[in-house]
Scaffold this motif. Structure first.
Motif, PDB file in Angstrom:
ATOM      1  N   GLN A 179      -5.205  11.567  -2.409  1.00 42.28           N
ATOM      2  CA  GLN A 179      -5.221  11.106  -1.025  1.00 42.28           C
ATOM      3  C   GLN A 179      -4.293   9.912  -0.843  1.00 42.28           C
ATOM      4  OE1 GLN A 179      -8.708  10.473   2.116  1.00 42.28           O
ATOM      5  NE2 GLN A 179      -8.864   8.990   0.457  1.00 42.28           N
ATOM      6  N   TYR A 180      -4.363   8.936  -1.763  1.00 40.16           N
ATOM      7  CA  TYR A 180      -3.503   7.761  -1.651  1.00 40.16           C
ATOM      8  C   TYR A 180      -2.032   8.159  -1.770  1.00 40.16           C
ATOM      9  CZ  TYR A 180      -7.981   5.485  -2.729  1.00 40.16           C
ATOM     10  OH  TYR A 180      -9.286   5.089  -2.729  1.00 40.16           O
ATOM     11  N   TRP A 181      -1.744   9.119  -2.655  1.00 41.34           N
ATOM     12  CA  TRP A 181      -0.362   9.599  -2.784  1.00 41.34           C
ATOM     13  C   TRP A 181       0.115  10.197  -1.465  1.00 41.34           C
ATOM     14  CZ3 TRP A 181       0.929  14.759  -2.042  1.00 41.34           C
ATOM     15  CH2 TRP A 181       2.285  15.049  -2.215  1.00 41.34           C
ATOM     16  N   ARG A 182      -0.723  11.007  -0.825  1.00 36.51           N
ATOM     17  CA  ARG A 182      -0.341  11.621   0.448  1.00 36.51           C
ATOM     18  C   ARG A 182      -0.076  10.555   1.501  1.00 36.51           C
ATOM     19  NH1 ARG A 182       2.541  15.184   2.156  1.00 36.51           N
ATOM     20  NH2 ARG A 182       1.549  16.728   0.798  1.00 36.51           N
ATOM     21  N   TRP A 183      -0.921   9.532   1.554  1.00 35.23           N
ATOM     22  CA  TRP A 183      -0.670   8.449   2.500  1.00 35.23           C
ATOM     23  C   TRP A 183       0.694   7.816   2.251  1.00 35.23           C
ATOM     24  CZ3 TRP A 183      -5.981   5.513   1.917  1.00 35.23           C
ATOM     25  CH2 TRP A 183      -6.985   6.265   2.538  1.00 35.23           C
ATOM     26  N   GLY A 184       1.024   7.610   0.990  1.00 34.39           N
ATOM     27  CA  GLY A 184       2.267   6.949   0.644  1.00 34.39           C
ATOM     28  C   GLY A 184       3.515   7.728   1.027  1.00 34.39           C
ATOM     29  N   GLU A 185       3.359   9.005   1.364  1.00 30.59           N
ATOM     30  CA  GLU A 185       4.503   9.781   1.819  1.00 30.59           C
ATOM     31  C   GLU A 185       4.986   9.316   3.192  1.00 30.59           C
ATOM     32  OE1 GLU A 185       5.952  12.839  -0.054  1.00 30.59           O
ATOM     33  OE2 GLU A 185       5.228  11.142  -1.262  1.00 30.59           O
ATOM     34  N   THR A 186       4.120   8.629   3.943  1.00 35.28           N
ATOM     35  CA  THR A 186       4.485   8.096   5.250  1.00 35.28           C
ATOM     36  C   THR A 186       3.986   6.661   5.330  1.00 35.28           C
ATOM     37  OG1 THR A 186       4.217  10.298   6.234  1.00 35.28           O
ATOM     38  CG2 THR A 186       4.334   8.426   7.742  1.00 35.28           C
ATOM     39  N   LEU A 187       4.881   5.709   5.299  1.00 30.06           N
ATOM     40  CA  LEU A 187       4.475   4.308   5.295  1.00 30.06           C
ATOM     41  C   LEU A 187       3.946   3.901   6.664  1.00 30.06           C
ATOM     42  CD1 LEU A 187       7.300   2.622   3.190  1.00 30.06           C
ATOM     43  CD2 LEU A 187       5.021   3.332   2.468  1.00 30.06           C
ATOM     44  N   ASP A 188       2.854   3.154   6.636  1.00 32.08           N
ATOM     45  CA  ASP A 188       2.239   2.688   7.877  1.00 32.08           C
ATOM     46  C   ASP A 188       1.469   1.408   7.566  1.00 32.08           C
ATOM     47  OD1 ASP A 188       1.468   2.600  10.529  1.00 32.08           O
ATOM     48  OD2 ASP A 188       0.896   4.704  10.587  1.00 32.08           O
ATOM     49  N   TRP A 189       0.925   0.774   8.612  1.00 34.07           N
ATOM     50  CA  TRP A 189       0.158  -0.456   8.432  1.00 34.07           C
ATOM     51  C   TRP A 189      -1.327  -0.190   8.188  1.00 34.07           C
ATOM     52  CZ3 TRP A 189       1.597  -5.211   7.304  1.00 34.07           C
ATOM     53  CH2 TRP A 189       2.929  -5.572   7.542  1.00 34.07           C
ATOM     54  N   GLY A 190      -1.713   1.061   8.129  1.00 38.00           N
ATOM     55  CA  GLY A 190      -3.097   1.397   7.855  1.00 38.00           C
ATOM     56  C   GLY A 190      -3.253   2.892   7.706  1.00 38.00           C
ATOM     57  N   TYR A 191      -4.399   3.305   7.138  1.00 36.36           N
ATOM     58  CA  TYR A 191      -4.655   4.728   6.906  1.00 36.36           C
ATOM     59  C   TYR A 191      -6.112   5.017   7.231  1.00 36.36           C
ATOM     60  CZ  TYR A 191      -0.102   4.433   4.725  1.00 36.36           C
ATOM     61  OH  TYR A 191       1.240   4.216   4.520  1.00 36.36           O
ATOM     62  N   TYR A 192      -6.485   6.252   7.058  1.00 37.08           N
ATOM     63  CA  TYR A 192      -7.776   6.727   7.575  1.00 37.08           C
ATOM     64  C   TYR A 192      -8.950   5.870   7.119  1.00 37.08           C
ATOM     65  CZ  TYR A 192     -11.491   9.889   8.967  1.00 37.08           C
ATOM     66  OH  TYR A 192     -12.604  10.419   9.550  1.00 37.08           O
ATOM     67  N   SER A 193      -9.023   5.541   5.844  1.00 31.67           N
ATOM     68  CA  SER A 193     -10.209   4.851   5.339  1.00 31.67           C
ATOM     69  C   SER A 193      -9.916   3.595   4.536  1.00 31.67           C
ATOM     70  CB  SER A 193     -11.034   5.813   4.462  1.00 31.67           C
ATOM     71  OG  SER A 193     -10.264   6.272   3.366  1.00 31.67           O
ATOM     72  N   LYS A 194      -8.642   3.238   4.369  1.00 31.22           N
ATOM     73  CA  LYS A 194      -8.297   2.086   3.539  1.00 31.22           C
ATOM     74  C   LYS A 194      -7.125   1.327   4.150  1.00 31.22           C
ATOM     75  CE  LYS A 194     -11.132   2.800  -0.024  1.00 31.22           C
ATOM     76  NZ  LYS A 194     -11.926   3.859   0.578  1.00 31.22           N
ATOM     77  N   PRO A 195      -7.016   0.033   3.852  1.00 32.05           N
ATOM     78  CA  PRO A 195      -5.808  -0.712   4.213  1.00 32.05           C
ATOM     79  C   PRO A 195      -4.588  -0.139   3.475  1.00 32.05           C
ATOM     80  CG  PRO A 195      -7.613  -2.185   3.605  1.00 32.05           C
ATOM     81  CD  PRO A 195      -8.029  -0.805   3.193  1.00 32.05           C
ATOM     82  N   PRO A 196      -3.388  -0.593   3.806  1.00 31.74           N
ATOM     83  CA  PRO A 196      -2.190   0.142   3.381  1.00 31.74           C
ATOM     84  C   PRO A 196      -1.625  -0.176   1.999  1.00 31.74           C
ATOM     85  CG  PRO A 196      -1.559  -1.642   4.840  1.00 31.74           C
ATOM     86  CD  PRO A 196      -3.067  -1.656   4.787  1.00 31.74           C
ATOM     87  N   MET A 197      -2.063  -1.232   1.335  1.00 28.48           N
ATOM     88  CA  MET A 197      -1.352  -1.688   0.138  1.00 28.48           C
ATOM     89  C   MET A 197      -1.254  -0.608  -0.941  1.00 28.48           C
ATOM     90  SD  MET A 197       0.357  -4.207  -1.153  1.00 28.48           S
ATOM     91  CE  MET A 197      -0.119  -5.673  -0.226  1.00 28.48           C
ATOM     92  N   ILE A 198      -2.318   0.141  -1.181  1.00 30.85           N
ATOM     93  CA  ILE A 198      -2.274   1.125  -2.262  1.00 30.85           C
ATOM     94  C   ILE A 198      -1.239   2.207  -1.975  1.00 30.85           C
ATOM     95  CG2 ILE A 198      -4.166   2.558  -1.340  1.00 30.85           C
ATOM     96  CD1 ILE A 198      -5.002   2.924  -4.342  1.00 30.85           C
ATOM     97  N   ALA A 199      -1.126   2.614  -0.707  1.00 32.74           N
ATOM     98  CA  ALA A 199      -0.121   3.621  -0.351  1.00 32.74           C
ATOM     99  C   ALA A 199       1.281   3.056  -0.512  1.00 32.74           C
ATOM    100  CB  ALA A 199      -0.347   4.091   1.086  1.00 32.74           C
ATOM    101  N   TRP A 200       1.465   1.783  -0.154  1.00 32.93           N
ATOM    102  CA  TRP A 200       2.773   1.154  -0.320  1.00 32.93           C
ATOM    103  C   TRP A 200       3.164   1.083  -1.788  1.00 32.93           C
ATOM    104  CZ3 TRP A 200       2.127  -3.812   3.198  1.00 32.93           C
ATOM    105  CH2 TRP A 200       1.986  -3.398   4.530  1.00 32.93           C
ATOM    106  N   VAL A 201       2.214   0.706  -2.622  1.00 32.40           N
ATOM    107  CA  VAL A 201       2.493   0.594  -4.059  1.00 32.40           C
ATOM    108  C   VAL A 201       2.898   1.953  -4.632  1.00 32.40           C
ATOM    109  CG1 VAL A 201       1.412   0.177  -6.305  1.00 32.40           C
ATOM    110  CG2 VAL A 201       1.050  -1.444  -4.429  1.00 32.40           C
ATOM    111  N   ILE A 202       2.135   2.987  -4.318  1.00 38.20           N
ATOM    112  CA  ILE A 202       2.445   4.322  -4.816  1.00 38.20           C
ATOM    113  C   ILE A 202       3.800   4.783  -4.289  1.00 38.20           C
ATOM    114  CG2 ILE A 202       1.752   6.754  -4.741  1.00 38.20           C
ATOM    115  CD1 ILE A 202      -1.155   5.790  -4.728  1.00 38.20           C
ATOM    116  N   HIS A 203       4.074   4.523  -3.026  1.00 38.61           N
ATOM    117  CA  HIS A 203       5.357   4.910  -2.445  1.00 38.61           C
ATOM    118  C   HIS A 203       6.508   4.235  -3.190  1.00 38.61           C
ATOM    119  CE1 HIS A 203       8.279   5.945   0.732  1.00 38.61           C
ATOM    120  NE2 HIS A 203       8.775   4.735   0.482  1.00 38.61           N
ATOM    121  N   GLY A 204       6.363   2.933  -3.456  1.00 41.53           N
ATOM    122  CA  GLY A 204       7.420   2.203  -4.137  1.00 41.53           C
ATOM    123  C   GLY A 204       7.735   2.757  -5.514  1.00 41.53           C
ATOM    124  N   VAL A 205       6.688   3.129  -6.256  1.00 48.44           N
ATOM    125  CA  VAL A 205       6.898   3.648  -7.612  1.00 48.44           C
ATOM    126  C   VAL A 205       7.434   5.080  -7.569  1.00 48.44           C
ATOM    127  CG1 VAL A 205       5.818   4.190  -9.818  1.00 48.44           C
ATOM    128  CG2 VAL A 205       5.108   2.145  -8.559  1.00 48.44           C
TER     129      VAL A 205
END
Length: 526
Positions: free
Chosen positions: A44-70
């Motif tokens: 789920q976090y990986w899928r969020w990271g495919e589209t960067l945003d300031w928030g996601y369905y159930s969590k703040p955005p940092m984990i998605a940003w980190v995964i996106h960056g890597v």
């Protein structure tokens, strides 16, 4: 003596760098060879990271940003999705060394860093990507920056550092709120903290943290506060609100989080502080402000409803420093217990690394089948499901479980066919259910069902619903000889026209016995 102290500090620092560096290499090496699939939350976090945003369905955005960056640099392999985790925990351990050195001495900092880095929860969290793992370095950095500010060191840099750490912590997980509670307690109990924070430096830290977190608040406001409401829902404060037995379960779970010896040492240390009365060291009391509130709040939550073991994770960084300091004061016996705790955690770490590398059958026979089943078989399932969908010419694939949706979503990420999660309540209750079934997606639907009790309701949502066989994913064997497997029942459906599922639904569909799954037979005597 000052020169000797600096030389000793340098020795402890080199030991920390070498030890944490070795752990980091081992942890990254494990990620490279690990056969474990992503579990649902990671996918789920990986899928969020495919589209960067300031928030996601159930969590703040940092984990998605980190995964996106890597993954933008390393690709989308499981190891790349998880790669940040060991680096983040290494950073957290370094900040705890700096904190322990600043509050007590470099020796305490060294033991604190290793108690944290080898904590059972951190060993596990270094092998997966989770919001706790992303939060921890910011929490540890905030502790260090706040202590420096209290001590009058690097006033401007410490204030900005505190604001950045707190703001980034809130973008990682709302559990950063416990840090604010800790600050409130230190303001009430510690004069030096009041002097540091009730000043332009404290105002600067507040403004920096607010500036970092404000875009996420704006995103929530524009999206019906979905992240906040999901966090509130997790508290599950409906129904009966008194479960005293959950308190014992929660406390027992913390042995698996912090470690049994470390937890016992912490409890004994608290008892010693109680007996000491007014002789309690202000430094100990200051650190406890970032430990006890978390434990008390989560313990109350456990009694009222439920509490996952990791919900109290933020209590243990400061506790690592305290336990190290308390046991060093009990030298030489206390130091021996420190080493015993580290040795036990290292042994647990070896087990955690070894078991996933075993064949599925061997891991199952060792009793770890339930722990590993969520991270096995999704790649095989994705190939089988979408091959079947291609064979029948499906217009979409529909599943009845969020975990299945996320597993198939990641491992069939190159697909062109829509993957949809059935809305059992008619409205989205998870991120996986945000895509609605609509024409032409309902022309020829491959239904992939994991839950027998939901199939009658799913069937009532379609005009046609025909059996299309099973997909069975073997996951090993249980100790009793019963096959451990993930069984999907397939149906070809069309004409999506959901009924209103009212109280009479069960009476209308109680004859659909073909949806029952036979139980696993008991093993025969040998």
């Amino acid at each position: 003596m000052a020169g000797l102290s600096r030389e000793s500090d340098s020795t402890y620092w080199r030991t920390v760098v070498f030890g944490l560096g070795l752990l980091l290499v081992l942890r990254v090496g494990f990620l490279l060879v690990s056969p474990l699939n992503l579990y649902a939350d990671e996918a789920q976090y990986w899928r969020w990271g495919e589209t960067l945003d300031w928030g996601y369905y159930s969590k703040p955005p940092m984990i998605a940003w980190v995964i996106h960056g890597v993954t933008a640099l390393m690709g989308n392999g499981e190891w790349a999705v998880r790669l940040a985790a060991p680096f983040l925990h290494t950073a957290g351990a370094i900040f705890l060394f700096l904190l322990g050195r600043a509050v007590y001495d470099a020796r305490t900092g060294m033991y604190a860093a290793f108690l944290y880095a080898l904590m059972p929860a951190v060993i596990l969290s270094s092998a997966v990507i989770s919001t706790d793992g992303v939060l921890m370095p910011f929490w540890c950095a905030a502790l260090y920056a706040l202590w420096r500010l209290r001590s009058g060191d690097g006033r401007l840099a410490s204030a900005v550092g505190l604001g950045v750490a707190v703001g980034a912590g809130f973008l990682s997980k709302y559990a950063m709120l416990y840090f604010i509670i800790g600050i409130a307690l230190t303001l009430a109990l510690d004069r030096e903290t009041r002097r540091a924070l009730l000043s332009w430096r404290g105002l600067l830290a507040l403004l920096v943290a607010a500036a970092i977190f404000a875009p996420h608040i704006a995103w929530n406001a524009a999206n019906d506060f979905k992240t906040v409401s999901h966090t509130v829902d997790n508290a599950n404060l409906g129904g009966e609100l008194f479960h005293p037995d959950h308190a014992l379960t929660f406390l027992a779970d913390q042995m698996g989080v912090f470690g049994p010896i470390s937890l016992i040492a912490f409890v004994i240390g608290l008892w010693a502080m109680r007996k000491a009365g007014g002789e309690v060291k202000p430094r100990d009391r200051w650190l406890l402000c970032f430990v006890l509130p978390v434990l008390v709040i989560i313990l109350v939550q456990a009694v009222l409803s439920r509490a996952n073991a990791n919900w109290a994770a933020t209590a243990w960084p400061a506790a690592s420093v305290l336990v190290a300091a308390w046991l060093i004061r009990m030298a030489p016996t206390g130091v021996r217990w420190l080493w015993a705790s580290l040795a036990l955690h290292a042994a647990i770490g070896v087990m955690f690394v070894t078991v996933p590398l075993l064949p599925a059958s061997a891991a199952s026979q060792a009793g770890f089948d339930n722990e590993l089943k969520r991270t096995r078989g999704w790649d095989t399932a994705a190939r089988a499901v979408f091959q079947k969908a291609a064979e029948i010419g499906a217009t979409s694939v529909l599943v009845d479980e969020r975990e299945v949706w996320h597993g198939l979503d990641y491992y069939a990420r190159e697909r062109t066919l829509p993957l949809i999660s059935w809305r059992r309540y008619g409205v989205p209750k998870s991120f996986s259910e945000t895509v609605a079934m609509a024409p032409p997606l309902d022309e020829k639907v491959l239904v992939v069902s994991l839950h027998a009790d939901m199939r009658p309701m799913m069937r009532s949502d379609f005009k046609t619903f025909e059996n299309a066989g099973d997909i069975i994913i073997p996951l090993g064997k249980r100790r009793n000889g019963c096959a451990l497997e993930r069984r999907f029942h397939l149906y070809i459906a069309s004409g999506f026209a959901p009924e209103r599922h009212d109280d009479a639904w069960e009476a209308r569909h109680d004859g659909l016995t073909e949806f029952k799954t036979p139980p696993c037979p008991a093993p025969k005597d040998q």
